[in-house]
Design a protein around this motif. Structure first.
Motif, PDB file in Angstrom:
ATOM      1  N   PRO A 151      11.167  38.578 -43.850  1.00  0.00           N
ATOM      2  CA  PRO A 151      11.640  37.635 -44.817  1.00  0.00           C
ATOM      3  C   PRO A 151      11.992  36.294 -44.183  1.00  0.00           C
ATOM      4  O   PRO A 151      12.444  36.457 -43.169  1.00  0.00           O
ATOM      5  N   VAL A 152      11.713  35.278 -44.832  1.00  0.00           N
ATOM      6  CA  VAL A 152      11.963  33.957 -44.416  1.00  0.00           C
ATOM      7  C   VAL A 152      13.048  33.342 -45.247  1.00  0.00           C
ATOM      8  O   VAL A 152      12.934  33.212 -46.295  1.00  0.00           O
ATOM      9  N   VAL A 153      14.102  32.793 -44.678  1.00  0.00           N
ATOM     10  CA  VAL A 153      15.201  31.968 -45.189  1.00  0.00           C
ATOM     11  C   VAL A 153      14.947  30.715 -44.863  1.00  0.00           C
ATOM     12  O   VAL A 153      14.945  30.112 -43.675  1.00  0.00           O
ATOM     13  N   THR A 154      15.318  29.641 -45.960  1.00  0.00           N
ATOM     14  CA  THR A 154      15.230  28.045 -45.495  1.00  0.00           C
ATOM     15  C   THR A 154      16.801  27.892 -45.612  1.00  0.00           C
ATOM     16  O   THR A 154      17.356  28.176 -46.812  1.00  0.00           O
ATOM     17  N   TYR A 155      17.497  27.336 -44.639  1.00  0.00           N
ATOM     18  CA  TYR A 155      18.737  26.612 -44.792  1.00  0.00           C
ATOM     19  C   TYR A 155      18.783  25.255 -45.039  1.00  0.00           C
ATOM     20  O   TYR A 155      18.181  24.423 -43.816  1.00  0.00           O
ATOM     21  N   LEU A 156      19.010  24.632 -46.161  1.00  0.00           N
ATOM     22  CA  LEU A 156      18.766  23.131 -46.603  1.00  0.00           C
ATOM     23  C   LEU A 156      20.037  22.583 -45.888  1.00  0.00           C
ATOM     24  O   LEU A 156      20.942  22.744 -46.136  1.00  0.00           O
ATOM     25  N   THR A 157      19.609  21.722 -44.746  1.00  0.00           N
ATOM     26  CA  THR A 157      20.694  21.001 -44.027  1.00  0.00           C
ATOM     27  C   THR A 157      21.254  19.805 -44.753  1.00  0.00           C
ATOM     28  O   THR A 157      22.188  19.185 -44.395  1.00  0.00           O
ATOM     29  N   ASP A 158      20.565  19.335 -45.681  1.00  0.00           N
ATOM     30  CA  ASP A 158      20.907  18.031 -46.349  1.00  0.00           C
ATOM     31  C   ASP A 158      21.333  18.282 -47.884  1.00  0.00           C
ATOM     32  O   ASP A 158      20.865  19.330 -48.383  1.00  0.00           O
ATOM     33  N   PHE A 159      22.193  17.227 -48.378  1.00  0.00           N
ATOM     34  CA  PHE A 159      22.569  17.462 -49.816  1.00  0.00           C
ATOM     35  C   PHE A 159      21.394  16.951 -50.526  1.00  0.00           C
ATOM     36  O   PHE A 159      21.492  17.319 -52.094  1.00  0.00           O
ATOM     37  N   SER A 160      20.383  16.111 -50.404  1.00  0.00           N
ATOM     38  CA  SER A 160      19.325  15.849 -51.077  1.00  0.00           C
ATOM     39  C   SER A 160      18.035  16.757 -50.603  1.00  0.00           C
ATOM     40  O   SER A 160      18.022  17.027 -49.292  1.00  0.00           O
ATOM     41  N   VAL A 161      17.313  17.229 -51.347  1.00  0.00           N
ATOM     42  CA  VAL A 161      16.160  17.913 -51.109  1.00  0.00           C
ATOM     43  C   VAL A 161      14.874  17.371 -51.600  1.00  0.00           C
ATOM     44  O   VAL A 161      14.371  17.105 -52.676  1.00  0.00           O
ATOM     45  N   HIS A 162      14.108  16.932 -50.269  1.00  0.00           N
ATOM     46  CA  HIS A 162      13.028  16.433 -50.412  1.00  0.00           C
ATOM     47  C   HIS A 162      12.040  17.507 -50.734  1.00  0.00           C
ATOM     48  O   HIS A 162      11.992  18.805 -50.275  1.00  0.00           O
ATOM     49  N   PRO A 163      10.805  17.468 -51.378  1.00  0.00           N
ATOM     50  CA  PRO A 163       9.766  18.383 -51.688  1.00  0.00           C
ATOM     51  C   PRO A 163       9.469  19.240 -50.398  1.00  0.00           C
ATOM     52  O   PRO A 163       8.816  20.259 -50.714  1.00  0.00           O
ATOM     53  N   LEU A 164       9.251  18.505 -49.281  1.00  0.00           N
ATOM     54  CA  LEU A 164       8.692  19.272 -48.115  1.00  0.00           C
ATOM     55  C   LEU A 164       9.811  20.337 -47.738  1.00  0.00           C
ATOM     56  O   LEU A 164       9.043  21.200 -47.010  1.00  0.00           O
ATOM     57  N   TRP A 165      10.888  20.498 -48.021  1.00  0.00           N
ATOM     58  CA  TRP A 165      11.652  21.440 -47.801  1.00  0.00           C
ATOM     59  C   TRP A 165      11.119  22.735 -48.487  1.00  0.00           C
ATOM     60  O   TRP A 165      11.717  23.829 -48.111  1.00  0.00           O
ATOM     61  N   VAL A 166      10.508  22.772 -49.696  1.00  0.00           N
ATOM     62  CA  VAL A 166      10.218  23.904 -50.551  1.00  0.00           C
ATOM     63  C   VAL A 166       8.979  24.262 -50.350  1.00  0.00           C
ATOM     64  O   VAL A 166       7.982  23.741 -50.584  1.00  0.00           O
ATOM     65  N   ALA A 167       8.921  25.233 -49.566  1.00  0.00           N
ATOM     66  CA  ALA A 167       7.521  25.644 -48.873  1.00  0.00           C
ATOM     67  C   ALA A 167       7.049  27.347 -49.562  1.00  0.00           C
ATOM     68  O   ALA A 167       8.244  28.119 -49.848  1.00  0.00           O
ATOM     69  N   GLN A 168       6.010  27.294 -50.074  1.00  0.00           N
ATOM     70  CA  GLN A 168       5.418  28.490 -50.537  1.00  0.00           C
ATOM     71  C   GLN A 168       5.665  29.846 -49.282  1.00  0.00           C
ATOM     72  O   GLN A 168       5.483  29.239 -48.397  1.00  0.00           O
ATOM     73  N   GLY A 169       5.899  30.952 -49.767  1.00  0.00           N
ATOM     74  CA  GLY A 169       6.240  32.286 -48.982  1.00  0.00           C
ATOM     75  C   GLY A 169       7.638  32.265 -48.306  1.00  0.00           C
ATOM     76  O   GLY A 169       7.921  33.211 -47.856  1.00  0.00           O
ATOM     77  N   VAL A 170       8.270  31.161 -48.630  1.00  0.00           N
ATOM     78  CA  VAL A 170       9.935  31.461 -48.279  1.00  0.00           C
ATOM     79  C   VAL A 170      10.452  32.155 -49.144  1.00  0.00           C
ATOM     80  O   VAL A 170      10.540  32.009 -50.550  1.00  0.00           O
ATOM     81  N   ASP A 171      11.355  33.168 -48.895  1.00  0.00           N
ATOM     82  CA  ASP A 171      12.072  34.105 -49.685  1.00  0.00           C
ATOM     83  C   ASP A 171      13.180  33.806 -50.351  1.00  0.00           C
ATOM     84  O   ASP A 171      13.276  33.810 -51.641  1.00  0.00           O
ATOM     85  N   VAL A 172      13.966  32.961 -49.383  1.00  0.00           N
ATOM     86  CA  VAL A 172      15.267  32.516 -50.025  1.00  0.00           C
ATOM     87  C   VAL A 172      15.649  31.289 -49.620  1.00  0.00           C
ATOM     88  O   VAL A 172      15.485  30.848 -48.147  1.00  0.00           O
ATOM     89  N   HIS A 173      16.111  30.249 -50.377  1.00  0.00           N
ATOM     90  CA  HIS A 173      16.715  28.854 -50.020  1.00  0.00           C
ATOM     91  C   HIS A 173      18.104  28.995 -50.209  1.00  0.00           C
ATOM     92  O   HIS A 173      18.540  29.127 -51.037  1.00  0.00           O
ATOM     93  N   LEU A 174      18.894  28.483 -48.904  1.00  0.00           N
ATOM     94  CA  LEU A 174      20.307  28.690 -48.928  1.00  0.00           C
ATOM     95  C   LEU A 174      20.945  27.283 -48.954  1.00  0.00           C
ATOM     96  O   LEU A 174      20.110  26.250 -48.370  1.00  0.00           O
ATOM     97  N   ALA A 175      21.709  26.806 -49.982  1.00  0.00           N
ATOM     98  CA  ALA A 175      22.193  25.350 -50.147  1.00  0.00           C
ATOM     99  C   ALA A 175      23.566  25.467 -49.842  1.00  0.00           C
ATOM    100  O   ALA A 175      24.264  26.164 -50.280  1.00  0.00           O
ATOM    101  N   ALA A 176      24.209  24.223 -49.434  1.00  0.00           N
ATOM    102  CA  ALA A 176      25.423  23.937 -49.427  1.00  0.00           C
ATOM    103  C   ALA A 176      26.336  23.770 -50.792  1.00  0.00           C
ATOM    104  O   ALA A 176      27.424  24.029 -50.710  1.00  0.00           O
ATOM    105  N   HIS A 177      25.442  23.372 -51.771  1.00  0.00           N
ATOM    106  CA  HIS A 177      26.397  22.970 -53.030  1.00  0.00           C
ATOM    107  C   HIS A 177      25.295  23.158 -54.073  1.00  0.00           C
ATOM    108  O   HIS A 177      24.044  23.225 -53.813  1.00  0.00           O
TER     109      HIS A 177
END
Length: 460
Positions: A151-177
């Motif tokens: 599985p692939v996990v993306t940890y979002l390092t910024d408080f704003s999420v540019h669409p480039l952050w959201v990729a097809q195939g990623v299982d889980v996105h983790l956000a700080a807030h």
């Protein structure tokens, strides 16, 4: 940079310990990128936490895995654009945000990196974590194609999420807030979890007046004056000299400026009469304990570190692109004040330094770190290690999804002309060609790249 696995500590005098061999599902790979320091900083702390939980961790720099040595050109091109042509970066950022993703050349470049990334990953890896949008795109592509079963996990390092952050195939996105989590969902991410930020544990609230006095003495700072710590990332970019002078002249606080690796900027500030200007600082926790407020222009890792240290944060005269986007998200979340009008600088700083606003901001910032250890990012990553099942279905189109027809018509010749203007050389040299990939890959529209006026991108 490739950091293949962790090594066990050993007593002095013994032979080096053999490399850790992880049992099944106890190895995690982290793919970051040395673009500034924020992505690598998050990766380093995730590595530390996962290692403490018994995982073997491999870290990779995506820029090292791009074909033909293009990683350095991408990094240098991005840096040069921020310094020489911030208006161009602002338009790239806004254009890709409207289009909902990257352009054809970036997609081709990232596809070319897939084989190199897959070859670097160990066969026993239980999960792969991305702290960089490009890495998420590469890993998501491998996952969708069936070549990566972990599985692939993306940890979002910024408080704003540019669409480039959201990729097809990623299982889980983790956000700080909850604010970045909502933005990720709006961009099409399916499984989004709020798990709090990751920062070095050295960043903690100060120990009171005694520790504060000692920290000021170590840095040679005034003992009693209010101090505004001004940071500009590891590259020292943005209108730092202007902001330092404004801080000094408004009289609310004495500016203390950290210029990162930009030693020339530190010298210029001292020549401007800004007495406390530093280059790279190893003891940033101590400097934060000495300060009364943080003034920042990008909204990245340093802001999170300030929250952990109990330091109120103000965003002011942000760098283009992600700077205003992060400032808006931080302001929406209530964790940092966005000072949009220079006329408000003095009153806002006074309230943050010694007023109710500062007390409220300290409490809200510290609350980000109030989660139990079992609810943090490392714990969420551990939960998805070797998670059974196929890759997730492709995310639905976000509300910002638009036609890319015009961007697809961009020619290399037009992009070269744009790049030549951006770097101010008048010539697109052979050395600039690889760096152009970063700009061209985002699908630039030549009609949107002419600067509206010379100051755009320098103001929040």
């Amino acid at each position: 940079m490739v950091i293949p696995g962790r090594t066990l500590p050993r007593p002095a005098g013994l032979l080096p310990a053999s490399r850790v061999v992880a049992p099944a599902a106890r190895r995690v790979a982290i793919v970051s990128a040395s673009v500034g320091a924020g992505h690598d900083g998050a990766a380093a702390e995730l590595e530390r936490r996962l290692g403490a939980d018994g995982f073997a961790v491999d870290r990779y720099d995506l820029l090292d895995l791009l074909p033909a040595g293009l990683g350095r050109a991408v990094r240098d091109g991005y840096h040069r654009m921020l310094v020489a042509a911030p208006w161009a970066y602002q338009r790239i950022y806004a254009g890709t945000e409207r289009a909902g993703g990257s352009g054809p050349t970036t997609r081709a470049l990232l596809r070319a990196a897939e084989h190199r990334v897959l070859r670097a990953l160990r066969p026993d890896v239980g999960a792969v974590v991305s702290t960089y949008p490009g890495a998420s795109r590469v890993l998501g592509g491998l996952r969708l194609g069936g070549r990566l079963t972990a599985p692939v996990v993306t940890y979002l390092t910024d408080f704003s999420v540019h669409p480039l952050w959201v990729a097809q195939g990623v299982d889980v996105h983790l956000a700080a807030h909850a604010v970045p989590a909502a933005q990720a969902r709006a961009a099409g991410a399916r499984d989004v979890r709020v798990c709090g930020p990751v920062t070095d544990p050295r960043f903690r609230p100060g120990g009171g007046p005694v520790e504060r006095a000692r920290a000021r003495a170590r840095f040679g700072l005034p003992e009693h004056a209010p101090l505004a710590l001004l940071v500009a990332g590891s590259w020292g970019v943005g209108p730092v000299r202007q902001v330092a002078r404004e801080l000094r002249d408004c009289g609310a606080a004495v500016p203390v400026v950290v210029c990162g690796r930009n030693q020339a900027l530190a010298r210029q500030l001292r020549a401007d009469g800004v007495e406390y200007a530093y280059g790279w600082v190893d003891d940033m926790p101590g400097l934060m304990h000495a300060a009364d407020v943080l003034v920042q222009n990008a909204g990245g890792l340093t802001s999170l570190e300030a929250f952990a240290a109990g330091l109120p944060v103000a965003s002011y005269r942000c760098i283009p692109g992600h700077g205003p986007a992060n400032a808006a998200a931080l302001d929406e979340a209530g964790v940092a004040v966005w000072i949009r009008d220079p006329a408000d600088l003095r009153s806002a700083l006074c309230d943050l330094v010694d007023g109710p606003l500062g007390l409220r901001q300290r409490a809200v910032g510290l609350a980000l770190f109030a989660r139990a250890p079992g609810d943090g990012p490392a714990a969420e990553i551990a939960r998805v290690v070797h998670r059974p099942g196929p890759p997730p279905p492709p995310p639905g189109p976000g509300p910002q999804h638009r036609s890319r027809a015009r961007r697809l018509a961009l020619t290399t010749a037009a992009a070269c002309a744009v790049w030549a203007c951006a770097v101010g050389t008048g010539v697109a040299t052979t050395n600039d060609g690889p760096a152009l990939i970063h700009a061209l890959g985002h699908g630039l529209d030549p009609d949107r790249l002419a600067p509206a006026h010379s100051q755009e991108g320098h103001h929040s």
